[in-house]
Scaffold this motif. Structure first.
Motif, PDB file in Angstrom:
ATOM      1  N   VAL A  83       0.837  -1.201   0.000  1.00 23.05           N
ATOM      2  CA  VAL A  83       0.000   0.000   0.000  1.00 23.05           C
ATOM      3  C   VAL A  83       0.867   1.245   0.000  1.00 23.05           C
ATOM      4  N   ARG A  84       1.936   1.234   0.788  1.00 18.73           N
ATOM      5  CA  ARG A  84       2.826   2.403   0.848  1.00 18.73           C
ATOM      6  C   ARG A  84       3.470   2.663  -0.513  1.00 18.73           C
ATOM      7  N   ALA A  85       3.958   1.617  -1.169  1.00 20.17           N
ATOM      8  CA  ALA A  85       4.582   1.787  -2.491  1.00 20.17           C
ATOM      9  C   ALA A  85       3.559   2.311  -3.500  1.00 20.17           C
ATOM     10  N   PHE A  86       2.367   1.755  -3.488  1.00 22.88           N
ATOM     11  CA  PHE A  86       1.280   2.214  -4.347  1.00 22.88           C
ATOM     12  C   PHE A  86       0.974   3.689  -4.053  1.00 22.88           C
ATOM     13  N   SER A  87       0.908   4.025  -2.792  1.00 23.36           N
ATOM     14  CA  SER A  87       0.607   5.399  -2.375  1.00 23.36           C
ATOM     15  C   SER A  87       1.664   6.381  -2.842  1.00 23.36           C
ATOM     16  N   GLU A  88       2.923   5.974  -2.760  1.00 17.71           N
ATOM     17  CA  GLU A  88       4.002   6.855  -3.213  1.00 17.71           C
ATOM     18  C   GLU A  88       3.887   7.143  -4.706  1.00 17.71           C
ATOM     19  N   THR A  89       3.606   6.115  -5.482  1.00 17.66           N
ATOM     20  CA  THR A  89       3.437   6.302  -6.927  1.00 17.66           C
ATOM     21  C   THR A  89       2.241   7.190  -7.220  1.00 17.66           C
ATOM     22  N   LEU A  90       1.137   6.904  -6.574  1.00 12.59           N
ATOM     23  CA  LEU A  90      -0.078   7.694  -6.771  1.00 12.59           C
ATOM     24  C   LEU A  90       0.128   9.141  -6.327  1.00 12.59           C
ATOM     25  N   SER A  91       0.779   9.334  -5.188  1.00  7.03           N
ATOM     26  CA  SER A  91       1.039  10.682  -4.677  1.00  7.03           C
ATOM     27  C   SER A  91       1.904  11.477  -5.636  1.00  7.03           C
ATOM     28  N   SER A  92       2.939  10.839  -6.152  1.00  3.05           N
ATOM     29  CA  SER A  92       3.849  11.503  -7.087  1.00  3.05           C
ATOM     30  C   SER A  92       3.113  11.930  -8.352  1.00  3.05           C
ATOM     31  N   SER A  93       2.327  11.012  -8.913  1.00  2.00           N
ATOM     32  CA  SER A  93       1.580  11.322 -10.135  1.00  2.00           C
ATOM     33  C   SER A  93       0.566  12.429  -9.897  1.00  2.00           C
ATOM     34  N   ALA A  94      -0.179  12.318  -8.810  1.00  2.00           N
ATOM     35  CA  ALA A  94      -1.203  13.318  -8.502  1.00  2.00           C
ATOM     36  C   ALA A  94      -0.577  14.679  -8.212  1.00  2.00           C
ATOM     37  N   SER A  95       0.534  14.684  -7.510  1.00  2.02           N
ATOM     38  CA  SER A  95       1.205  15.940  -7.189  1.00  2.02           C
ATOM     39  C   SER A  95       1.670  16.657  -8.451  1.00  2.02           C
ATOM     40  N   LEU A  96       2.187  15.899  -9.410  1.00  2.09           N
ATOM     41  CA  LEU A  96       2.614  16.499 -10.676  1.00  2.09           C
ATOM     42  C   LEU A  96       1.417  17.054 -11.444  1.00  2.09           C
ATOM     43  N   THR A  97       0.304  16.344 -11.384  1.00  2.00           N
ATOM     44  CA  THR A  97      -0.893  16.764 -12.111  1.00  2.00           C
ATOM     45  C   THR A  97      -1.495  18.041 -11.554  1.00  2.00           C
ATOM     46  N   VAL A  98      -1.615  18.114 -10.225  1.00  2.00           N
ATOM     47  CA  VAL A  98      -2.284  19.268  -9.615  1.00  2.00           C
ATOM     48  C   VAL A  98      -1.328  20.365  -9.178  1.00  2.00           C
ATOM     49  N   GLY A  99      -0.049  20.080  -9.174  1.00  2.00           N
ATOM     50  CA  GLY A  99       0.944  21.102  -8.837  1.00  2.00           C
ATOM     51  C   GLY A  99       1.103  21.374  -7.346  1.00  2.00           C
ATOM     52  N   THR A 100       0.647  20.473  -6.519  1.00  2.00           N
ATOM     53  CA  THR A 100       0.826  20.600  -5.073  1.00  2.00           C
ATOM     54  C   THR A 100       1.096  19.222  -4.496  1.00  2.00           C
ATOM     55  N   ASP A 101       1.779  19.183  -3.358  1.00  2.00           N
ATOM     56  CA  ASP A 101       2.114  17.894  -2.750  1.00  2.00           C
ATOM     57  C   ASP A 101       0.870  17.193  -2.225  1.00  2.00           C
ATOM     58  N   ILE A 102       0.761  15.920  -2.551  1.00  2.00           N
ATOM     59  CA  ILE A 102      -0.321  15.076  -2.067  1.00  2.00           C
ATOM     60  C   ILE A 102       0.321  13.836  -1.461  1.00  2.00           C
ATOM     61  N   ASP A 103      -0.113  13.474  -0.259  1.00  2.00           N
ATOM     62  CA  ASP A 103       0.392  12.282   0.416  1.00  2.00           C
ATOM     63  C   ASP A 103      -0.760  11.302   0.589  1.00  2.00           C
ATOM     64  N   TYR A 104      -0.919  10.404  -0.372  1.00  2.00           N
ATOM     65  CA  TYR A 104      -2.038   9.461  -0.365  1.00  2.00           C
ATOM     66  C   TYR A 104      -1.986   8.546   0.845  1.00  2.00           C
ATOM     67  N   PHE A 105      -0.797   8.133   1.262  1.00  2.00           N
ATOM     68  CA  PHE A 105      -0.691   7.257   2.425  1.00  2.00           C
ATOM     69  C   PHE A 105      -1.183   7.979   3.676  1.00  2.00           C
ATOM     70  N   ASP A 106      -0.884   9.261   3.790  1.00  2.00           N
ATOM     71  CA  ASP A 106      -1.384  10.035   4.925  1.00  2.00           C
ATOM     72  C   ASP A 106      -2.909  10.133   4.871  1.00  2.00           C
ATOM     73  N   ILE A 107      -3.456  10.281   3.682  1.00  2.00           N
ATOM     74  CA  ILE A 107      -4.910  10.308   3.527  1.00  2.00           C
ATOM     75  C   ILE A 107      -5.507   8.976   3.991  1.00  2.00           C
ATOM     76  N   LEU A 108      -4.864   7.876   3.635  1.00  2.00           N
ATOM     77  CA  LEU A 108      -5.326   6.560   4.083  1.00  2.00           C
ATOM     78  C   LEU A 108      -5.297   6.457   5.607  1.00  2.00           C
ATOM     79  N   LYS A 109      -4.217   6.937   6.220  1.00  2.00           N
ATOM     80  CA  LYS A 109      -4.117   6.897   7.684  1.00  2.00           C
ATOM     81  C   LYS A 109      -5.211   7.746   8.327  1.00  2.00           C
ATOM     82  N   GLN A 110      -5.482   8.920   7.758  1.00  2.00           N
ATOM     83  CA  GLN A 110      -6.546   9.774   8.292  1.00  2.00           C
ATOM     84  C   GLN A 110      -7.902   9.090   8.191  1.00  2.00           C
TER      85      GLN A 110
END
Length: 175
Positions: A83-110
């Motif tokens: 899940v963490r590896a998946f989250s890192e990939t997803l976060s990186s892609s999403a961050s590039l798309t929207v232009g701001t840092d996104i931490d998907y794993f942190d969202i999962l923890k929340q």
């Protein structure tokens, strides 16, 4: 080969298979396709949140059903590493798309904390899905939306049942 060696080889495989199940979208789409959507944005929000619910439900089920089993920690670790590896990939892609840092794993923890709090506050409810459904609807924007409550409850129950079946004889909790 000894049973310990077989178990040691099976844990990484099982962790990966449970992770693949957690991110599979087939049955998520089946549930969502049956809901009436008057606003397309609502479907997008539900798809996003139901994926999160599915992932954390698998992790929760591993911990719950393996109880005191020696497999609980290593299998849980394998699953969450995927899940963490998946989250890192997803976060990186999403961050590039929207232009701001996104931490998907942190969202999962929340969200995990959010759903655990919903379960904790649901005293007297013997079926966790009765707490998860409204909590899911709440995070989707309308805690009273019956269709969204049903979608969250169905996803939770389906996921929990599938993990229990997958774990089979390793399950130590009655159920």
């Amino acid at each position: 080969m000894s049973d310990t060696e077989n178990t040691d080889n099976d844990v990484p495989r099982a962790g990966n298979e449970l992770f693949q199940f957690a991110i599979d979208r087939g049955d998520m789409n089946t549930i969502l396709d049956r809901l009436p959507f008057d606003v397309p944005e609502k479907r997008v929000a539900l798809e996003y949140e139901i994926q999160i619910l599915r992932i954390i439900s698998v992790g929760w089920a591993i911990a719950f059903f393996l109880g005191d089993s020696a497999l609980k920690a290593p299998l849980g670790q394998q699953f969450w590493e995927h899940v963490r590896a998946f989250s890192e990939t997803l976060s990186s892609s999403a961050s590039l798309t929207v232009g701001t840092d996104i931490d998907y794993f942190d969202i999962l923890k929340q969200r995990l904390d959010y759903y655990v709090a919903a379960l904790d506050s649901a005293e007297g409810i013997d079926q966790p899905a009765l707490a998860i459904g409204p909590a899911f609807a709440g995070v989707c924007g309308d805690r009273d939306d019956a269709c969204t409550i049903l979608a969250g409850s169905k996803m939770f129950v389906h996921t929990i049942d599938a993990v229990r079946e997958y774990l089979g004889p390793a399950v130590t909790v009655e159920g």
